[in-house]
Design an enzyme around this catalytic site. Structure first.
Site, PDB file in Angstrom:
ATOM      1  N   GLU A   1      -3.746   2.399  -7.100  1.00 19.23           N
ATOM      2  CA  GLU A   1      -4.035   3.409  -6.295  1.00 19.23           C
ATOM      3  C   GLU A   1      -3.088   4.483  -6.619  1.00 19.23           C
ATOM      4  O   GLU A   1      -2.044   4.730  -6.046  1.00 19.23           O
ATOM      5  CB  GLU A   1      -3.917   3.043  -4.774  1.00 19.23           C
ATOM      6  CG  GLU A   1      -4.932   2.225  -4.563  1.00 19.23           C
ATOM      7  CD  GLU A   1      -5.099   2.216  -2.911  1.00 19.23           C
ATOM      8  OE1 GLU A   1      -6.313   2.135  -2.730  1.00 19.23           O
ATOM      9  OE2 GLU A   1      -4.140   1.829  -2.194  1.00 19.23           O
TER      10      GLU A   1
ATOM     11  N   HIS B   1       0.838  -1.213   0.048  1.00 19.55           N
ATOM     12  CA  HIS B   1       0.084   0.007  -0.047  1.00 19.55           C
ATOM     13  C   HIS B   1       0.934   1.150   0.079  1.00 19.55           C
ATOM     14  O   HIS B   1       1.936   1.232   0.841  1.00 19.55           O
ATOM     15  CB  HIS B   1      -0.823   0.153   1.274  1.00 19.55           C
ATOM     16  CG  HIS B   1      -2.115   1.160   1.146  1.00 19.55           C
ATOM     17  ND1 HIS B   1      -1.602   2.282   1.579  1.00 19.55           N
ATOM     18  CD2 HIS B   1      -3.170   1.157   0.734  1.00 19.55           C
ATOM     19  CE1 HIS B   1      -2.541   3.122   1.273  1.00 19.55           C
ATOM     20  NE2 HIS B   1      -3.592   2.468   0.884  1.00 19.55           N
TER      21      HIS B   1
HETATM   22  P1  PGA Z   1      -9.109   6.578   0.600  1.00 15.69           P
HETATM   23  O1  PGA Z   1      -7.921   5.380   0.666  1.00 15.69           O
HETATM   24  O2  PGA Z   1     -10.287   5.893  -0.158  1.00 15.69           O
HETATM   25  O3  PGA Z   1      -9.420   7.299   1.698  1.00 15.69           O
HETATM   26  O4  PGA Z   1      -8.469   7.272  -0.735  1.00 15.69           O
HETATM   27  C1  PGA Z   1      -7.658   4.420  -0.208  1.00 15.69           C
HETATM   28  C2  PGA Z   1      -6.495   3.671   0.242  1.00 15.69           C
HETATM   29  O5  PGA Z   1      -5.631   4.422   0.798  1.00 15.69           O
HETATM   30  O6  PGA Z   1      -6.329   2.535   0.236  1.00 15.69           O
END
Ligand code: PGA
Length: 261
Positions: A170, A98
């Protein structure tokens, strides 16, 4: 030729939130509210110390569990760490890399590839998280970063194992807790996800590229989820902030429900 059918997967990344008591109450509320259709899988990723207790409370047909992080050695003198081997029987998934692990805790591809391999060795599906920072995007490096993080994280993954790996795209600049976070457009998400599939096809063959589940994450909530989940090639969402509110998270799951027949 018919498009490959892939399960929709919605993951709640609770990050370092909720005490044991709060997590238990929250799970209770979610259990009452969230009804995923067949073809939609809902995964909860609570903080590691609540996992075991929640695993006794959770209805396994309703929610799966994921570890947000873990160490890659199975057992031994690694003070303060929890291995994925210790989480066997508790979680179905393990998140790897992550952006907060990469950027706050300095995890590198060499650590992450060992975690991916450790999860597979324990029969747990790794979710490899990748994504570029705002700077990298500004310099036009998105494609290179995606490629490097994929190759870096998957080095020890065989073609046979690839079917058990999920990828979460992401973009770091779109994560809600990032300073000056701004939304990623569904078009940008589509481009990145297509790149990911193309790399997987190149590395593991067409079938693997068509079958791999690729999720999107970055400020996904009930209002914008339909946009992301409707993107070709996106199979679900990794939800942070909105997963801490029952209605908002349920609304994301409902958007996924609406896409399966
Ligand atoms: P968020 O976080 O939905 O608050 O942007 C996503 C993540 O960091 O997995």
């Amino acid at each position: 030729m018919a498009e490959t059918k892939r399960k929709k997967t919605i993951i709640a990344n609770w990050k370092m939130n909720f005490t044991m008591h709060e997590a238990s109450i929250f799970l209770h509320k979610l259990s009452d509210k969230v009804k995923a259709k067949r073809g939609v899988e809902v995964v909860l990723a609570p903080s590691i110390f609540t996992l075991q207790s929640l695993s006794l409370q959770v209805k396994k047909r309703q929610f799966k569990l994921a570890a947000q992080n873990f160490y890659w050695r199975d057992f031994g003198a690694f003070t303060g760490e929890v291995s994925i081997a210790q989480l066997k029987g508790i979680v179905d998934y393990g998140m790897v890399g992550h952006s907060e692990r990469r950027h706050i805790f300095g995890e590198q591809d060499k650590d992450l590839r060992d975690k991916v391999a450790a999860a597979l060795r324990s029969g747990i599906q790794p979710i490899l998280c990748i994504g570029e920072t705002a700077n990298e995007r500004e310099f036009g490096e998105t494609g290179d970063v995606i490629y490097d993080q994929l190759v870096g994280g998957l080095t020890q993954v065989t073609s046979e194992d690839m079917k058990n790996v999920l990828i979460a795209y992401e973009p770091v600049w779109a994560i809600s807790t990032t300073q000056n976070a701004k939304p990623c457009t569904p078009e940008d998400a589509e481009k990145a996800v297509e790149m990911i599939r193309e790399h997987i096809r190149h590395l593991y063959g067409k079938k693997a590229g068509d079958e791999v589940r690729v999720l999107f994450g970055g400020s996904v909530d009930g209002d914008n989820a339909a946009g992301y989940l409707g993107v070709k090639g996106v199979d679900g969402a990794l939800v942070g902030g909105a997963s801490l509110k029952v209605d908002a998270f349920n609304s994301v799951v409902e958007k996924a429900n609406a896409l399966v027949s």
